[in-house]
Design a protein around this motif. Structure first.
Motif, PDB file in Angstrom:
ATOM      1  N   ALA A  31      10.247   7.652 -11.214  1.00  0.00           N
ATOM      2  CA  ALA A  31       9.022   6.940 -11.969  1.00  0.00           C
ATOM      3  C   ALA A  31       7.971   6.347 -10.678  1.00  0.00           C
ATOM      4  CB  ALA A  31       9.410   5.836 -12.823  1.00  0.00           C
ATOM      5  N   GLN A  32       8.624   6.185  -9.573  1.00  0.00           N
ATOM      6  CA  GLN A  32       7.739   5.789  -8.349  1.00  0.00           C
ATOM      7  C   GLN A  32       7.040   6.850  -7.806  1.00  0.00           C
ATOM      8  OE1 GLN A  32       7.125   2.475  -8.739  1.00  0.00           O
ATOM      9  NE2 GLN A  32       8.986   2.376 -10.241  1.00  0.00           N
TER      10      GLN A  32
ATOM     11  N   VAL B 142       5.433  12.438 -10.500  1.00  0.00           N
ATOM     12  CA  VAL B 142       5.920  12.152 -11.644  1.00  0.00           C
ATOM     13  C   VAL B 142       5.123  11.337 -12.539  1.00  0.00           C
ATOM     14  CG1 VAL B 142       7.946  11.007 -12.762  1.00  0.00           C
ATOM     15  CG2 VAL B 142       8.333  12.498 -10.867  1.00  0.00           C
ATOM     16  N   ARG B 143       4.453  10.430 -11.484  1.00  0.00           N
ATOM     17  CA  ARG B 143       3.599   9.380 -12.185  1.00  0.00           C
ATOM     18  C   ARG B 143       2.396  10.172 -12.757  1.00  0.00           C
ATOM     19  NH1 ARG B 143       0.200   4.614  -9.060  1.00  0.00           N
ATOM     20  NH2 ARG B 143      -1.201   4.500 -10.535  1.00  0.00           N
TER      21      ARG B 143
ATOM     22  N   VAL C 204       3.336  12.134 -15.983  1.00  0.00           N
ATOM     23  CA  VAL C 204       3.556  11.575 -17.179  1.00  0.00           C
ATOM     24  C   VAL C 204       2.381  11.141 -17.578  1.00  0.00           C
ATOM     25  CG1 VAL C 204       4.399   9.244 -17.967  1.00  0.00           C
ATOM     26  CG2 VAL C 204       6.042  10.940 -16.328  1.00  0.00           C
TER      27      VAL C 204
ATOM     28  N   THR D 130      12.408   6.759 -17.479  1.00  0.00           N
ATOM     29  CA  THR D 130      11.133   7.207 -16.627  1.00  0.00           C
ATOM     30  C   THR D 130      10.025   6.683 -17.143  1.00  0.00           C
ATOM     31  OG1 THR D 130      12.222   9.364 -15.996  1.00  0.00           O
ATOM     32  CG2 THR D 130       9.742   9.203 -15.588  1.00  0.00           C
ATOM     33  N   LEU D 131       9.820   6.836 -18.502  1.00  0.00           N
ATOM     34  CA  LEU D 131       8.584   5.968 -19.115  1.00  0.00           C
ATOM     35  C   LEU D 131       8.599   4.725 -19.041  1.00  0.00           C
ATOM     36  CD1 LEU D 131       8.560   8.216 -22.314  1.00  0.00           C
ATOM     37  CD2 LEU D 131       6.594   8.243 -20.889  1.00  0.00           C
TER      38      LEU D 131
ATOM     39  N   HIS E 187       9.492   2.954 -16.472  1.00  0.00           N
ATOM     40  CA  HIS E 187       9.419   2.432 -15.238  1.00  0.00           C
ATOM     41  C   HIS E 187       7.996   3.180 -14.310  1.00  0.00           C
ATOM     42  CE1 HIS E 187      13.579   1.385 -15.598  1.00  0.00           C
ATOM     43  NE2 HIS E 187      13.064   0.412 -14.749  1.00  0.00           N
ATOM     44  N   VAL E 188       7.371   4.021 -15.211  1.00  0.00           N
ATOM     45  CA  VAL E 188       6.141   4.496 -14.609  1.00  0.00           C
ATOM     46  C   VAL E 188       4.996   3.506 -14.454  1.00  0.00           C
ATOM     47  CG1 VAL E 188       5.054   5.550 -16.447  1.00  0.00           C
ATOM     48  CG2 VAL E 188       5.095   6.691 -14.478  1.00  0.00           C
ATOM     49  N   PRO E 189       4.623   3.607 -13.211  1.00  0.00           N
ATOM     50  CA  PRO E 189       3.205   2.485 -12.909  1.00  0.00           C
ATOM     51  C   PRO E 189       2.155   3.059 -13.330  1.00  0.00           C
ATOM     52  CG  PRO E 189       4.009   3.345 -10.931  1.00  0.00           C
ATOM     53  CD  PRO E 189       5.050   4.186 -11.880  1.00  0.00           C
ATOM     54  N   LEU E 190       1.702   3.052 -14.728  1.00  0.00           N
ATOM     55  CA  LEU E 190       0.409   3.662 -15.451  1.00  0.00           C
ATOM     56  C   LEU E 190      -0.580   2.953 -14.870  1.00  0.00           C
ATOM     57  CD1 LEU E 190       1.351   4.225 -19.072  1.00  0.00           C
ATOM     58  CD2 LEU E 190       1.313   6.216 -17.087  1.00  0.00           C
TER      59      LEU E 190
END
Lengths: 231, 83
Positions: free
Chosen positions: A159-160, A164-165, A168, B57-58, B60-63
């Motif tokens: 996720a970091q 991927v960010r 998403v 993942t959702l 932890h994802v830094p939106l």
């Protein structure tokens, strides 16, 4: 028994069902003007709020304004908040109403945009060609080429990753608005299903369908990405 | 016995039941069918792991978040509320 006396007027109201002791304390601190407490919830909730708002409005800048307006309404409403829902539910309900109002207004200036909203409420979430056909020895089983491959990745670390960010964010942008809201509230924000149903005025069954379809789309996008980067 | 039970649902159905399964909302019979199926079927286990990874993942994802300017404006508004 389930009642408590609150406020200067000594009005008896039903005890808030959904306010945990931690939330009651948080609310007290906010009402007392505790800035770090306010800054903390702004930090924690604004990402999901922006993403939910973005599903209703046409630009990132609009979404920023919706979230700002929501927090301003929260500041104004703090003293009047009756605690009939959790604080978070209340904040996100204001957000959704603000975003909807703004979205409707923008639709008037962006003709046809409502027609482009994709309806995606049924049909399979995995490409049917990945399964064996009805005449096969094992109908409905994974076909050899369709079998999902393990992702050798730690989701927290993944996720970091910048790609991927970006991925998403992009796939959330593509989801129909209600799927996006449910996925963001459940999986990004970590709300439980009751909270999400209250915030979005959905039945429990409907919430699960939207969650399923939204998650499946994000999964498919991640699968594509891991395939490409493995190859 | 378990094998028979595991064959009552197909992979194509299992992938559509996964959210209800993870949410604990399947009726008892269907839940047992799905669990028996997962005992037999590695690809479906991989699929469910991918769903769990997707959820993680959702989480932890830094939106993108509010701009610093916007946060400062909000803190000002909060401060003046109590003045």
């Amino acid at each position: 028994m389930d009642e408590e006396r609150i406020g200067v007027a000594n009005i008896t109201v039903p005890a808030p069902r959904d306010m945990s002791p931690a939330e009651v304390e948080l609310l007290d601190r906010l009402r007392a003007g505790d800035e770090p407490a306010f800054a903390d919830i702004v930090d924690r909730w604004s990402r999901s709020m922006l993403s939910v708002a973005r599903g209703h409005v046409s630009t990132d800048a609009s979404a920023q304004e919706v979230v700002q307006d929501t927090w301003l309404a929260v500041i104004r409403g703090l003293d009047g908040f009756q605690g009939r829902s959790s604080l978070k539910t209340w904040v996100f309900r204001i957000l959704v109403n603000t975003a909807k109002t703004r979205g409707v207004r923008e639709d008037r200036t962006v003709p046809m945009s409502s027609l482009s909203i994709e309806i995606d409420d049924d049909g399979p979430t995995v490409d049917p060609s990945r399964f064996r056909g009805p005449d096969d020895q094992y109908p409905g089983g994974w076909a050899p080429h369709g079998v999902p491959q393990r992702w050798d990745t730690d989701p927290e670390r993944a996720a970091q990753n910048h790609e991927v960010r970006t991925l998403v964010s992009a796939i959330l942008d593509e989801l129909p608005e209600r799927q996006r809201s449910v996925v963001v509230l459940r999986d990004v924000e970590g709300c439980d299903s009751d909270e999400v149903c209250t915030v979005l005025a959905l039945s429990a069954a409907n919430q699960r369908v939207l969650l399923h379809r939204g998650r499946a789309r994000v999964r498919a996008a991640l699968e594509d990405y891991y395939h490409r980067t493995d190859a | 016995m378990t094998t028979e039970r595991g064959l009552r649902v197909h992979c194509e159905e299992v992938v559509e039941l996964i959210t209800d399964y993870l949410e604990g909302r399947l009726d008892e019979e269907t839940r047992l069918d799905v669990e028996a199926h997962l005992e037999l079927c590695d690809p479906c286990v991989v699929y469910i792991e991918q769903m769990r990874d997707t959820i993680a993942t959702l989480g932890h994802v830094p939106l993108e978040t509010l701009s610093d300017d916007a946060k400062a404006t909000l803190l000002d508004a909060f401060r003046s509320r109590t003045v």
